[in-house]
Write a protein that holds these residues in place. Structure first.
Motif, PDB file in Angstrom:
ATOM      1  N   TYR A 121      -4.258 -14.726  12.667  1.00 36.13           N
ATOM      2  CA  TYR A 121      -3.985 -14.812  11.221  1.00 36.13           C
ATOM      3  C   TYR A 121      -5.284 -14.929  10.427  1.00 36.13           C
ATOM      4  O   TYR A 121      -5.511 -14.187   9.475  1.00 36.13           O
ATOM      5  CB  TYR A 121      -3.089 -16.028  10.964  1.00 36.13           C
ATOM      6  N   ASP A 122      -6.147 -15.855  10.856  1.00 35.43           N
ATOM      7  CA  ASP A 122      -7.390 -16.086  10.110  1.00 35.43           C
ATOM      8  C   ASP A 122      -8.318 -14.882  10.157  1.00 35.43           C
ATOM      9  O   ASP A 122      -9.073 -14.627   9.216  1.00 35.43           O
ATOM     10  CB  ASP A 122      -8.111 -17.321  10.656  1.00 35.43           C
ATOM     11  N   ASN A 123      -8.272 -14.142  11.277  1.00 38.71           N
ATOM     12  CA  ASN A 123      -9.065 -12.916  11.359  1.00 38.71           C
ATOM     13  C   ASN A 123      -8.714 -11.974  10.221  1.00 38.71           C
ATOM     14  O   ASN A 123      -9.587 -11.438   9.547  1.00 38.71           O
ATOM     15  CB  ASN A 123      -8.800 -12.206  12.696  1.00 38.71           C
ATOM     16  N   VAL A 124      -7.421 -11.782  10.023  1.00 40.42           N
ATOM     17  CA  VAL A 124      -6.995 -10.821   8.998  1.00 40.42           C
ATOM     18  C   VAL A 124      -7.128 -11.423   7.605  1.00 40.42           C
ATOM     19  O   VAL A 124      -7.421 -10.718   6.633  1.00 40.42           O
ATOM     20  CB  VAL A 124      -5.546 -10.364   9.266  1.00 40.42           C
ATOM     21  N   ALA A 125      -6.948 -12.734   7.502  1.00 40.86           N
ATOM     22  CA  ALA A 125      -6.995 -13.367   6.179  1.00 40.86           C
ATOM     23  C   ALA A 125      -8.415 -13.647   5.717  1.00 40.86           C
ATOM     24  O   ALA A 125      -8.629 -14.050   4.577  1.00 40.86           O
ATOM     25  CB  ALA A 125      -6.204 -14.678   6.205  1.00 40.86           C
ATOM     26  N   LEU A 126      -9.396 -13.406   6.605  1.00 44.15           N
ATOM     27  CA  LEU A 126     -10.776 -13.785   6.271  1.00 44.15           C
ATOM     28  C   LEU A 126     -11.278 -13.069   5.013  1.00 44.15           C
ATOM     29  O   LEU A 126     -11.769 -13.712   4.080  1.00 44.15           O
ATOM     30  CB  LEU A 126     -11.706 -13.491   7.456  1.00 44.15           C
ATOM     31  N   ALA A 127     -11.133 -11.743   4.995  1.00 36.92           N
ATOM     32  CA  ALA A 127     -11.678 -10.993   3.859  1.00 36.92           C
ATOM     33  C   ALA A 127     -11.016 -11.381   2.537  1.00 36.92           C
ATOM     34  O   ALA A 127     -11.719 -11.634   1.556  1.00 36.92           O
ATOM     35  CB  ALA A 127     -11.575  -9.496   4.114  1.00 36.92           C
ATOM     36  N   PRO A 128      -9.662 -11.473   2.487  1.00 36.78           N
ATOM     37  CA  PRO A 128      -9.056 -11.936   1.231  1.00 36.78           C
ATOM     38  C   PRO A 128      -9.533 -13.331   0.836  1.00 36.78           C
ATOM     39  O   PRO A 128      -9.747 -13.605  -0.343  1.00 36.78           O
ATOM     40  CB  PRO A 128      -7.551 -11.949   1.540  1.00 36.78           C
ATOM     41  N   ARG A 129      -9.705 -14.199   1.829  1.00 38.60           N
ATOM     42  CA  ARG A 129     -10.191 -15.549   1.510  1.00 38.60           C
ATOM     43  C   ARG A 129     -11.606 -15.500   0.963  1.00 38.60           C
ATOM     44  O   ARG A 129     -11.945 -16.226   0.033  1.00 38.60           O
ATOM     45  CB  ARG A 129     -10.151 -16.437   2.756  1.00 38.60           C
TER      46      ARG A 129
END
Lengths: 304, 259
Positions: free
Chosen positions: B109-117
């Protein structure tokens, strides 16, 4: 040279003997390190053993703050104040050392390049090699008057002084280990984050530091171990008075410094002598556990 | 803007006289090409042809490598990327997939959410939507939806590469660059990713660097052939394979006579 002769298979030539010799020498070297450690442990334990067996009571030793080994009528051996001294100084030292060493490690590993990086690394290693008595001297002759002047306190040899000195002492080795941990983070992680538009600080905060957290924790624990074990600088900078500190301007006394200062003046085999060795066992156990934990944590990242 | 005249009007990425050198060694020189919006632009060529350097120049990865010198002009949506103050904003509009999958040391999850974050998105519900959408588009959702909290680096190689694609998509890039993405991926996964790319063409421009000539043929609308630091040929992909080429070396390469 006849290549076809199969008698070669049984001949022990010079290379074979050299190989065996080197193996034996390396084996002895490796084993002796372990033998020495066990020997030291056995020696310390034996010297302190009869104290533990006879006069030792757990609450009196650990929970009493009365360290009066030289009292004629009623000597008491309570190390609570000494533990508090060591803990307070080490705690403050970590407050000083962690920001310095992490900052330095991040700068060296992530920002500095080329010559700046090389020079900084050499400087950090040089700092780690300063003898502790020199640090103690700095605490005694430079920090002491400064603390008296700045904070308007009667004595400058206290938790603050020793904490700062010990922090500066521990910082270089912590920097070195923390930098190794940061360098162990593969560059492809950084590239991947950079390609997503992460700024340099975002790369460090979101990717590099989390990836290196075990190594960084190991560095901190080694610093704590250093703080517990350090003797000379602490002896010189704490003020060396038995005291449970209520402020950073109180003088304290550390476990290690107590052994260093008193062991030479005790009669071999006396209860005082044995009590000091019991402190030694205690220190040995603590630093062993801390270093073992640090080692296991640092190893943990390598295996992942 | 003076450069507007020389820039292809409908080009998403426009490269003029690109020179790339590492120290004294030239990696790429004299490259002129336009990459159109919503096309798959293939780049083929043997090792050391300058393909990867080309990609690095496009999203300004030269910034962190003092050895790497880039000359010439690269326009992104008509804007010259040479004098950018904020290269991070440029990179957020370009997704990159590297040859070897990079599962960052955090959970799926965090891998994919990294850029938006990184872009400032904090709302958990919105992140959930982004993560699911990107994983679905990368054809990975069904395999990981029940274990979004496992470490990204524990997925298989092919899954990690699709995770990398999902991560690249999470920033809603206008251009997606893939550098030999199938090098460490099994053939079945490669085909799945190729299907994904065909769908993504509707929404974005794709630059596909590949050492598999047939992969370029399957996917690319137009293809450039790089050789020894030069762009030897640019053309409609099918022409390259039917022999309508300007340079004999192109034909030799696509027919497997060298490289």
């Amino acid at each position: 040279m006849s290549r076809s002769s199969v008698t070669d298979f049984d001949r022990r030539n010079r290379d074979w003997y050299i190989d065996r010799l080197v193996q034996a020498v390396v084996f002895i070297g490796g084993i002796s390190a372990i033998v020495f450690i066990i020997g030291i442990f056995v020696f310390i334990t034996r010297e302190g053993f009869s104290f533990i067996a006879t006069e030792f009571d757990v609450s009196g030793f650990f929970l009493s703050q009365n360290w009066r080994p030289t009292s004629e009528s009623n000597p008491t051996y309570g190390i609570l104040a000494l533990v508090a001294g060591t803990a307070s100084v080490t705690g403050l030292a970590m407050l000083v050392a962690i920001p310095f060493s992490l900052g330095a490690a991040i700068f060296i590993a992530e920002f500095a390049t080329g010559r700046v990086r090389e020079v900084l690394k050499i400087l950090v290693e040089l700092l780690a090699a300063i003898p502790s008595v020199v640090w103690g001297f700095i605490g005694l002759s430079i920090m002491n008057p400064l603390i008296i002047e700045w904070f308007n306190v009667p004595v400058g040899l206290n938790v603050l002084n020793a904490g700062i000195i010990l922090g500066l002492m521990a910082a270089p080795i912590m920097t070195s280990i923390a930098e190794d941990a940061l360098k162990a983070v593969p560059d492809r992680y950084r590239e991947a984050a950079e390609a997503m538009g992460a700024t340099r600080w975002q790369v460090i905060a979101k990717v590099v530091l989390p990836a290196a957290k075990n190594g960084l924790l190991g560095a901190v624990l080694l610093g704590v171990g250093r703080g517990f074990g350090e003797t000379m600088a602490v002896l010189m900078a704490t003020g060396h008075s038995v005291n449970i500190p209520t402020s950073i301007f109180d003088s304290v006394r550390a476990l290690t410094a107590t052994i260093a200062a008193e062991l030479g003046e005790t009669a071999v085999g006396s209860p005082h002598y044995q009590a000091l060795f019991t402190i030694g066992i205690f220190l040995f156990a603590i630093t062993f556990v801390i270093n073992l934990t640090a080692d296991l944590i640092v190893r943990g990242i390598r295996n992942k | 803007m003076v450069n507007a005249v020389t820039t292809g009007a409908d080009a998403k990425v426009s490269v003029r006289n690109l020179e790339i050198a590492y120290g004294d060694a030239t990696a790429l020189s004299g490259v002129d090409l336009d990459i159109r919006e919503n096309e798959i632009f293939g780049v083929i060529g043997p090792a050391n042809a300058g393909k990867t350097s080309f990609l690095k120049a496009l999203n300004r990865m030269d910034m962190f490598n003092p050895e790497m010198k880039v000359g010439g002009d690269i326009h992104f949506s008509g804007r010259n990327t040479r004098g950018l103050r904020n290269v991070y904003a440029l990179r957020r509009r370009i997704g990159v997939v590297f040859p070897l999958p990079v599962g960052l040391p955090m959970n799926v999850y965090d891998n994919v959410a990294l850029a938006p974050r990184l872009g400032g998105q904090r709302n958990r519900a919105e992140l959930d939507v982004i993560v699911e959408r990107c994983l679905r588009r990368a054809a990975l959702w069904d395999e990981v939806k029940d274990r979004l909290d496992t470490l990204g680096s524990l997925l298989s190689g092919g899954q990690q590469q699709r995770l990398t694609i999902a991560r690249a998509l999470s920033q809603q890039p206008e251009v997606l660059m893939l550098d030999e993405f199938s090098i460490a991926v099994d053939p079945v996964t490669t085909m799945r990713i190729e299907d994904v790319l065909k769908q993504l063409r509707e929404e974005m421009t794709i630059i596909l660097v590949t050492n598999l000539v047939q992969q370029a043929r399957r996917l690319a609308d137009r293809t450039a052939f790089f050789l020894d630091g030069r762009c030897v040929e640019i053309g409609v992909t099918e022409d390259l394979f039917t022999g309508e080429v300007r340079d004999q070396r192109t034909r030799d390469y696509v027919e497997g006579r060298f490289g």
